[in-house]
Scaffold this motif. Sequence first.
Motif, PDB file in Angstrom:
ATOM      1  N   ALA A  78     -11.241 -49.649  43.092  1.00 15.14           N
ATOM      2  CA  ALA A  78     -10.554 -49.789  41.952  1.00 15.14           C
ATOM      3  C   ALA A  78      -9.160 -50.480  42.186  1.00 15.14           C
ATOM      4  O   ALA A  78      -8.785 -51.325  41.475  1.00 15.14           O
ATOM      5  CB  ALA A  78     -10.129 -48.341  41.558  1.00 15.14           C
ATOM      6  N   TYR A 224     -17.274 -38.128  50.705  1.00  9.82           N
ATOM      7  CA  TYR A 224     -16.642 -37.182  51.481  1.00  9.82           C
ATOM      8  C   TYR A 224     -17.514 -36.131  52.112  1.00  9.82           C
ATOM      9  O   TYR A 224     -17.494 -35.970  53.163  1.00  9.82           O
ATOM     10  CB  TYR A 224     -15.865 -36.211  50.303  1.00  9.82           C
TER      11      TYR A 224
ATOM     12  N   ASP B  71      -8.859 -46.150  32.303  1.00  9.88           N
ATOM     13  CA  ASP B  71      -8.482 -46.182  33.813  1.00  9.88           C
ATOM     14  C   ASP B  71      -9.669 -46.322  34.518  1.00  9.88           C
ATOM     15  O   ASP B  71      -9.855 -45.202  34.896  1.00  9.88           O
ATOM     16  CB  ASP B  71      -7.401 -45.048  33.913  1.00  9.88           C
ATOM     17  N   PHE B  72      -9.647 -47.226  35.715  1.00 12.32           N
ATOM     18  CA  PHE B  72     -10.795 -47.243  36.503  1.00 12.32           C
ATOM     19  C   PHE B  72     -10.370 -46.336  37.875  1.00 12.32           C
ATOM     20  O   PHE B  72     -11.249 -45.995  38.400  1.00 12.32           O
ATOM     21  CB  PHE B  72     -10.698 -48.771  37.012  1.00 12.32           C
ATOM     22  N   ALA B  73      -8.984 -46.177  37.949  1.00  8.53           N
ATOM     23  CA  ALA B  73      -8.590 -45.401  39.102  1.00  8.53           C
ATOM     24  C   ALA B  73      -8.984 -43.935  39.203  1.00  8.53           C
ATOM     25  O   ALA B  73      -8.998 -43.433  40.203  1.00  8.53           O
ATOM     26  CB  ALA B  73      -7.182 -45.652  39.425  1.00  8.53           C
ATOM     27  N   ALA B  78     -15.453 -42.680  36.900  1.00  6.50           N
ATOM     28  CA  ALA B  78     -16.263 -43.483  37.526  1.00  6.50           C
ATOM     29  C   ALA B  78     -17.633 -42.374  37.516  1.00  6.50           C
ATOM     30  O   ALA B  78     -18.757 -42.959  37.190  1.00  6.50           O
ATOM     31  CB  ALA B  78     -15.948 -43.366  39.032  1.00  6.50           C
ATOM     32  N   GLU B  79     -17.547 -41.102  37.473  1.00  8.77           N
ATOM     33  CA  GLU B  79     -18.810 -40.436  37.137  1.00  8.77           C
ATOM     34  C   GLU B  79     -19.364 -40.705  35.872  1.00  8.77           C
ATOM     35  O   GLU B  79     -20.506 -40.332  35.726  1.00  8.77           O
ATOM     36  CB  GLU B  79     -18.177 -38.733  37.309  1.00  8.77           C
ATOM     37  N   ARG B  82     -21.722 -43.446  35.531  1.00 12.54           N
ATOM     38  CA  ARG B  82     -22.524 -43.401  36.481  1.00 12.54           C
ATOM     39  C   ARG B  82     -23.615 -42.732  35.477  1.00 12.54           C
ATOM     40  O   ARG B  82     -24.630 -43.376  35.197  1.00 12.54           O
ATOM     41  CB  ARG B  82     -22.430 -42.073  37.483  1.00 12.54           C
ATOM     42  N   PRO B  97     -18.790 -51.701  31.970  1.00  9.30           N
ATOM     43  CA  PRO B  97     -17.282 -50.821  32.152  1.00  9.30           C
ATOM     44  C   PRO B  97     -16.057 -51.986  31.960  1.00  9.30           C
ATOM     45  O   PRO B  97     -16.153 -52.782  32.502  1.00  9.30           O
ATOM     46  CB  PRO B  97     -17.269 -49.858  33.271  1.00  9.30           C
ATOM     47  N   GLU B 101      -6.781 -50.586  30.952  1.00 11.08           N
ATOM     48  CA  GLU B 101      -5.504 -50.044  31.356  1.00 11.08           C
ATOM     49  C   GLU B 101      -4.481 -51.297  31.479  1.00 11.08           C
ATOM     50  O   GLU B 101      -3.379 -51.373  30.917  1.00 11.08           O
ATOM     51  CB  GLU B 101      -5.460 -49.718  32.741  1.00 11.08           C
ATOM     52  N   ALA B 102      -4.966 -52.570  31.578  1.00 13.38           N
ATOM     53  CA  ALA B 102      -4.115 -53.534  31.908  1.00 13.38           C
ATOM     54  C   ALA B 102      -3.699 -54.238  30.667  1.00 13.38           C
ATOM     55  O   ALA B 102      -2.884 -55.025  30.499  1.00 13.38           O
ATOM     56  CB  ALA B 102      -4.745 -54.694  32.729  1.00 13.38           C
ATOM     57  N   TRP B 103      -4.524 -53.832  29.511  1.00 12.31           N
ATOM     58  CA  TRP B 103      -4.298 -54.207  28.335  1.00 12.31           C
ATOM     59  C   TRP B 103      -3.383 -53.473  27.311  1.00 12.31           C
ATOM     60  O   TRP B 103      -3.148 -53.965  26.177  1.00 12.31           O
ATOM     61  CB  TRP B 103      -5.560 -54.610  27.653  1.00 12.31           C
ATOM     62  N   TYR B 224      -1.642 -39.263  40.996  1.00 14.59           N
ATOM     63  CA  TYR B 224      -1.210 -38.075  41.891  1.00 14.59           C
ATOM     64  C   TYR B 224       0.534 -37.982  41.844  1.00 14.59           C
ATOM     65  O   TYR B 224       0.850 -36.837  41.877  1.00 14.59           O
ATOM     66  CB  TYR B 224      -1.519 -38.216  43.432  1.00 14.59           C
ATOM     67  N   ILE B 280     -13.087 -34.730  44.882  1.00 13.60           N
ATOM     68  CA  ILE B 280     -11.890 -34.517  45.684  1.00 13.60           C
ATOM     69  C   ILE B 280     -11.563 -33.052  45.600  1.00 13.60           C
ATOM     70  O   ILE B 280     -10.968 -32.347  46.257  1.00 13.60           O
ATOM     71  CB  ILE B 280     -10.742 -35.412  45.495  1.00 13.60           C
TER      72      ILE B 280
END
Lengths: 330, 330
Positions: A78, A224, B71-73, B78-79, B82, B97, B101-103, B224, B280
């Motif tokens: 990313a 993970y 937001d890719f991050a 991401a899920e 998929r 995809p 975000e950048a735009w 975060y 996570i």
Amino acid sequence: MRSKPSIEAVAREAGVSIATVSRVLNGTKPVSAATRERVEAAVSALDYRVNPFGRSLSTGQSRILLMLMPDFANPYYAEIVRGAAAVSRQAGYTLLPADLEAWTGTADASLPTLLGSLSDGVINLVPMSDQAARREAANGKPWVNCSEFMPGSDVPYVSIDHRQAATDAVQYLINKGHRRIGFITSDERFLYARQRREGYDAALLRAGLAPAPELVCVTGDNSYAAGSQAAASLLAVVDPPSAVFAVSDTLAIGAIKCFSKAGRRVPHDVAVMGFDDVPIADIFEPGLTTVAQPMVELGAAAAEMLLALLDGQRPAPRILQHRLVLRESV
Amino acid sequence: MRSKPSIEAVAREAGVSIATVSRVLNGTKPVSAATRERVEAAVSALDYRVNPFGRSLSTGQSRILLMLMPDFANPYYAEIVRGAAAVSRQAGYTLLPADLEAWTGTADASLPTLLGSLSDGVINLVPMSDQAARREAANGKPWVNCSEFMPGSDVPYVSIDHRQAATDAVQYLINKGHRRIGFITSDERFLYARQRREGYDAALLRAGLAPAPELVCVTGDNSYAAGSQAAASLLAVVDPPSAVFAVSDTLAIGAIKCFSKAGRRVPHDVAVMGFDDVPIADIFEPGLTTVAQPMVELGAAAAEMLLALLDGQRPAPRILQHRLVLRESV
DNA sequence: CTGAAAGCGCTAACAT
DNA sequence: ATGTTAGCGCTTTCAG
């Protein structure tokens, strides 16, 4: 609402020729202020958008850059996308990231093929061992490799020095007094994995430590869960390692999770070193000591090099700097 | 190597007309075995690939589905990708995809516009409050909303019941005896954020708890770091909360990090509830108690609905089930 | 079963 | 400064 207006509809609406419309759309040739305004009025009245297929068929280019990625789920990628997208965009190109994960092992190679011919060039992050895959994906288009390069090929690439970085990481562990050092890697089809393994071996060798095959785990992916399983297997060997070096932060974090569950304190009982320095590395408890890759810069450099290639230049390969970031897990 | 062969080159090589080549390429009409073989031989001899621009210009479709993401991050997305990619692919479509975000906030809307007209339809995950943005992005193409839907519009959508899910989460906290419950949210341009706030308020109200404006933090994003900052501000209020509910796992994890650094034990001193159940969440220490969204299913459903739309059907909105997953942070 | 030819929407000479 | 026109590579009638 009728079907999409074409350039001809705009021309008619504005009372000009399609060539004139094209000129105001692209700013290619001077157009009188008055006609320009009429055209612009027509464009917005009709809510006209140029048809990219018509345009690209005519110009032979799409101003799209393709980024071939192994796995969307890994935060590492990313960040790279972010870097590449920024420079592409400011050069007037659109970066399209494509996740090849679902396509690996599939007979159907239509995604890479379709997208490859849709784009003006490609930035590749996936392992491309065989020539066939490589030609397939690039489809004769300019391309650059990012992180995964092909030693000895003439395809421009940007990467860090994986081997040296791994050596540095393991050397650090050795300096801390560790003698039994485990190694967790993902998938050796990746050059980064092979080179980091070399670095690991080299550091051990230099320190006069005997290689211990039972201490190296190849998981197959960077999840993970894979890291946890690898850690479990390391715990099971007769003389377990006092430190482990993982080729990615996700693997390292998975490993720590396993160690904690098994009642081993990190770094007290076992030290864990990661690789990448993704955002979670700084947040996870304990903070992950890791080898930082300049991810955004890698992406940016890859895009710059591809742009240079499109411009007819022959960009030289680039090696960016890694650095150890010390936190609590070692 | 000369420039890319066109269908005409193949026809010449095979000694047939371009129409015949097209027919064997697409299997649209019967072709004798003999000619088919000649054509196929020519195709591979020339390493020919169809030019998607020519094809799409002619057919009026690209078999590309666009996914607009905030937001890719954020691993959450991401899920979803998929899930959507899998169903698109098996229907013969390619899912692209695009990270908006950048735009955002940019005057230049060319990415959505370009990609919008490149694709046959779009799956939208970004907030689309105003009509203009919405029309711009869809560009008259079929589209569906995923998670971010527009109440009262006729655009098909798939989502969970954000409001109910938040109520469930907060109710659980209340049942555990908490009376001062903080709320960390990202960006209220998102419908999910507004609806989860409603659910939070509703649960409080039902329990007879007074709303405490000082306990709600709007961070602006899901990083975060944002979660940590919000937690810090919560720690600073005169009567700090004994529990906090965050609208995403990333925010929740950031908050826990802050609490730990401040010496507060989770869940002993302060309980933390997340939202999404990204990978996570299960690995982080302490394991994150959270509201699980069926992310893969959301993506898959969105793709199915878009496909139905392309097929001329009128898919009904779908609400998928959320569920609480109990780990250690509450 | 196969070929000829008419577009699809746009750009870029080439005229004027 | 503006219009005419010839393609770009492909699919798809329409003939045969």
